[in-house]
Design a protein around this motif. Structure first.
Motif, PDB file in Angstrom:
ATOM      1  N   LYS A   1       0.861  -1.169   0.000  1.00  0.00           N
ATOM      2  CA  LYS A   1       0.000   0.000   0.000  1.00  0.00           C
ATOM      3  C   LYS A   1       0.906   1.230   0.000  1.00  0.00           C
ATOM      4  O   LYS A   1       1.704   1.394   0.922  1.00  0.00           O
ATOM      5  CB  LYS A   1      -0.824  -0.047   1.287  1.00  0.00           C
ATOM      6  N   LEU A   2       0.789   2.056  -1.055  1.00  0.00           N
ATOM      7  CA  LEU A   2       1.693   3.199  -1.146  1.00  0.00           C
ATOM      8  C   LEU A   2       1.395   4.236  -0.067  1.00  0.00           C
ATOM      9  O   LEU A   2       0.236   4.473   0.287  1.00  0.00           O
ATOM     10  CB  LEU A   2       1.560   3.865  -2.512  1.00  0.00           C
ATOM     11  N   ARG A   3       2.467   4.829   0.440  1.00  0.00           N
ATOM     12  CA  ARG A   3       2.345   5.885   1.445  1.00  0.00           C
ATOM     13  C   ARG A   3       3.325   6.992   1.100  1.00  0.00           C
ATOM     14  O   ARG A   3       4.516   6.737   0.940  1.00  0.00           O
ATOM     15  CB  ARG A   3       2.710   5.347   2.840  1.00  0.00           C
ATOM     16  N   GLN A   4       2.815   8.199   0.960  1.00  0.00           N
ATOM     17  CA  GLN A   4       3.706   9.327   0.643  1.00  0.00           C
ATOM     18  C   GLN A   4       3.318  10.565   1.450  1.00  0.00           C
ATOM     19  O   GLN A   4       2.131  10.815   1.660  1.00  0.00           O
ATOM     20  CB  GLN A   4       3.598   9.666  -0.859  1.00  0.00           C
TER      21      GLN A   4
ATOM     22  N   VAL B   1       5.004  26.890  -7.298  1.00  0.00           N
ATOM     23  CA  VAL B   1       4.703  26.024  -6.152  1.00  0.00           C
ATOM     24  C   VAL B   1       5.640  24.833  -6.280  1.00  0.00           C
ATOM     25  O   VAL B   1       5.745  24.245  -7.360  1.00  0.00           O
ATOM     26  CB  VAL B   1       3.257  25.466  -6.196  1.00  0.00           C
ATOM     27  N   MET B   2       6.305  24.510  -5.183  1.00  0.00           N
ATOM     28  CA  MET B   2       7.163  23.336  -5.217  1.00  0.00           C
ATOM     29  C   MET B   2       6.506  22.224  -4.406  1.00  0.00           C
ATOM     30  O   MET B   2       6.103  22.420  -3.260  1.00  0.00           O
ATOM     31  CB  MET B   2       8.534  23.645  -4.626  1.00  0.00           C
ATOM     32  N   LEU B   3       6.370  21.055  -5.030  1.00  0.00           N
ATOM     33  CA  LEU B   3       5.836  19.893  -4.318  1.00  0.00           C
ATOM     34  C   LEU B   3       7.002  18.962  -4.023  1.00  0.00           C
ATOM     35  O   LEU B   3       7.774  18.630  -4.916  1.00  0.00           O
ATOM     36  CB  LEU B   3       4.808  19.134  -5.171  1.00  0.00           C
ATOM     37  N   GLU B   4       7.101  18.578  -2.774  1.00  0.00           N
ATOM     38  CA  GLU B   4       8.174  17.677  -2.367  1.00  0.00           C
ATOM     39  C   GLU B   4       7.495  16.387  -1.938  1.00  0.00           C
ATOM     40  O   GLU B   4       6.708  16.391  -0.983  1.00  0.00           O
ATOM     41  CB  GLU B   4       8.844  18.328  -1.160  1.00  0.00           C
ATOM     42  N   ILE B   5       7.768  15.302  -2.660  1.00  0.00           N
ATOM     43  CA  ILE B   5       7.062  14.046  -2.340  1.00  0.00           C
ATOM     44  C   ILE B   5       8.038  13.035  -1.739  1.00  0.00           C
ATOM     45  O   ILE B   5       9.071  12.738  -2.325  1.00  0.00           O
ATOM     46  CB  ILE B   5       6.374  13.481  -3.605  1.00  0.00           C
ATOM     47  N   HIS B   6       7.711  12.570  -0.552  1.00  0.00           N
ATOM     48  CA  HIS B   6       8.568  11.598   0.142  1.00  0.00           C
ATOM     49  C   HIS B   6       7.850  10.259   0.207  1.00  0.00           C
ATOM     50  O   HIS B   6       6.727  10.189   0.707  1.00  0.00           O
ATOM     51  CB  HIS B   6       8.855  12.058   1.574  1.00  0.00           C
ATOM     52  N   ASP B   7       8.521   9.221  -0.296  1.00  0.00           N
ATOM     53  CA  ASP B   7       7.906   7.893  -0.232  1.00  0.00           C
ATOM     54  C   ASP B   7       8.203   7.287   1.137  1.00  0.00           C
ATOM     55  O   ASP B   7       9.358   7.060   1.482  1.00  0.00           O
ATOM     56  CB  ASP B   7       8.497   7.004  -1.338  1.00  0.00           C
ATOM     57  N   VAL B   8       7.141   7.074   1.927  1.00  0.00           N
ATOM     58  CA  VAL B   8       7.350   6.507   3.269  1.00  0.00           C
ATOM     59  C   VAL B   8       6.703   5.115   3.375  1.00  0.00           C
ATOM     60  O   VAL B   8       6.429   4.642   4.463  1.00  0.00           O
ATOM     61  CB  VAL B   8       6.809   7.461   4.372  1.00  0.00           C
TER      62      VAL B   8
END
Lengths: 210, 304
Positions: free
Chosen positions: B94-97, B112-119
């Motif tokens: 199950k993806l979590r970000q 706008v800056m989007l910072e996506i962290h894969d957790v």
């Protein structure tokens, strides 16, 4: 330190600000979320009376999780949104729709709990800071809040030794569906900033009277 | 954008998206290319919601607008949002970000800056850790149960009741009575119906006798067909008689084992603390002896 009229104006304003935050949270979580500020108080840390101390110390002395942000240059201070730790797991469970199980052992928190508090804190403080910025007609500069877990007594020690002596205390009722949790927002201001805020509130009061 | 900055952005271990005022993608870093399988040349210039459909919700559009025009920063947690960009490899997890939304200003342009962290793995690790912690708590609890409870009847066992009596004898002003119960004719049930049915009868007796207990009393199995009822704060003969009558009454109704009605009675002896004995051994001996006399009387007279 505030007259009843000033208190009422601030209360009404903050209720509008947190109402916006509640709408956003409701949409994110697809649940009915209500936020209200039933009480607003302006306190001077150095001149706290016994009643205020008795009300505040039990909360601030416990283990708490706070999200805090520093704001502004001209109008400056620090805003903290705090939840007593015994309520954190409950809030997380409510938000995520999980079953809440009371833990007999000392509370421990996962990153998930921290992230939920960070996001809720971010949304509420954004709404409050955004609202205050409009009121003061200035853009308040601040970052995404940081989440800190304060062990017993730690927070109150820092709180009572703070440089900024004026605190705007907002009690926040946070309710998800039918369940209610109480949080606290503390906004510490420099003396100049608080005078500026009161001046703005008085302007509103005069406009209302005219 | 300066090549050095671009190189740094492409080295980052998280996704970076830069959106212009129209929310069109201006930058899509290497991490996102690898993660989503979408090349920057394919996505640059497209509206963010075309490339990341999960962001096509009012709440995100509002956050982007507020970041652009009010410099507001937002944090969207995996806990509350799940995920934002799809993973292009086949994935059973199950993806979590987490996503951070920030205002950026460069050469008089706003973004706008989007910072996506894969957790995903992080969350999974935490959930597994929690699960294994729950399992080990469960295992400790089952060990505890094994040590202090009888596995056949689920009643407190010999160790539990002896510890409890021992503790009570150490307390000042403690008053209690120990009733020793032995089922009459249990051996013939075993002989006639077999041991499985005998065990079932013991379970049924336990289920019924548990009704005798409250916060002042404990019903335990000592072993075989011997049971003990410990009742605190009783000392008079009348109270003892009343308790014994209750036990007989409870067991008077026949039990149904393998569709057959089985009637069983019990011999009861008792000993009170402190008048009959002050140690566990003394009390058990006296109660056991009395029970034995009662059994003999039943065998001789043919009634309880």
């Amino acid at each position: 330190m505030l007259t009843t009229t000033q208190e009422d104006i601030l209360k009404e304003m903050y209720n509008v600000f947190v109402g916006e935050a509640a709408n956003l949270l409701s949409e994110i979580l697809q649940k009915r979320i209500f936020l209200s500020v039933p009480e607003v108080e302006l306190l001077s840390i150095r001149d706290l009376d016994f009643i205020d101390k008795d009300n505040l110390i039990p909360i601030l002395n416990g283990t708490i999780l706070s999200t805090s942000l520093k704001f502004g240059n001209v109008f400056s201070g620090r805003a903290e949104f705090i939840f007593p730790t015994e309520q954190i797991k409950y809030v997380t469970a409510l938000c995520l729709g999980e079953e809440y199980a009371m833990e007999a052992e000392e509370s421990s928190f996962s990153d998930e709990d921290f992230d939920v508090v960070k996001e809720i804190g971010n949304i509420i403080l954004n709404a409050i800071m955004g609202g205050m910025g409009s009121l003061l007609e200035m853009k308040l500069d601040y970052d995404v809040p940081q989440v800190v877990l304060h062990e017993q007594g730690e927070f109150s020690k820092t709180f009572f030794n703070s440089q900024e002596s004026n605190i705007l205390l907002l009690y926040v009722n946070f309710s998800v569906d039918e369940s209610e949790v109480i949080g606290l927002i503390l906004i510490k201001f420099s003396l100049e900033s608080i005078e500026f805020l009161i001046q703005k509130v008085d302007e509103i009061s005069r406009d209302v009277d005219e | 954008m300066n090549n050095l900055y671009l190189t740094i952005i492409n080295q980052l271990d998280n996704g970076i998206v830069l959106l212009d005022e129209q929310l069109n993608i201006q930058l899509w870093n290497n991490w996102l290319e690898k993660y989503t399988g979408q090349n920057k040349s394919d996505v640059e210039g497209l509206h963010v919601t075309q490339v990341i459909p999960r962001l096509n919700r009012n709440i995100y559009i509002q956050m982007f607008e507020k970041a652009l025009w009010n410099k507001q920063k937002n944090f969207c947690s995996a806990a509350m949002h799940g995920y934002f960009v799809d993973f292009h490899f086949e994935n059973t997890k199950k993806l979590r970000q987490n996503m951070l939304i920030r205002h950026i200003e460069l050469d008089n342009e706003i973004y706008v800056m989007l910072e996506i962290h894969d957790v995903t793995n992080h969350y999974e690790r935490i959930h597994k850790l929690n699960k294994s912690l729950q399992n080990s708590i469960g295992f400790t609890k089952s060990l505890e149960r094994y040590a202090f409870y009888d596995s056949l009847t689920n009643l407190p066992n010999r160790k539990f009741i002896l510890d409890r009596i021992e503790n009570l004898t150490r307390q000042e002003d403690a008053v209690f009575t120990l009733f020793f119960l032995d089922l009459n004719g249990f051996k013939s049930v075993n002989d006639c119906f077999g041991h499985t049915q005998g065990d079932r009868l013991l379970q049924l007796v336990a289920e019924r006798c548990i009704r005798l207990t409250d916060d002042q009393s404990v019903f335990a199995r000592l072993g075989g067909d011997e049971f003990v009822l410990l009742v605190e704060n009783i000392s008079s003969i009348e109270q003892h008689k009343k308790q014994i009558a209750k036990i007989h009454e409870l067991l008077s109704e026949p039990f149904i084992v393998e569709n057959q009605s089985v009637s069983i009675s019990t011999s009861i002896g008792y000993a009170s603390f402190p008048q009959d004995g002050v140690t566990v051994k003394q009390l058990l001996n006296i109660a056991d002896r009395q029970m034995y006399l009662h059994k003999q009387k039943i065998n001789n007279d043919g009634y309880n």
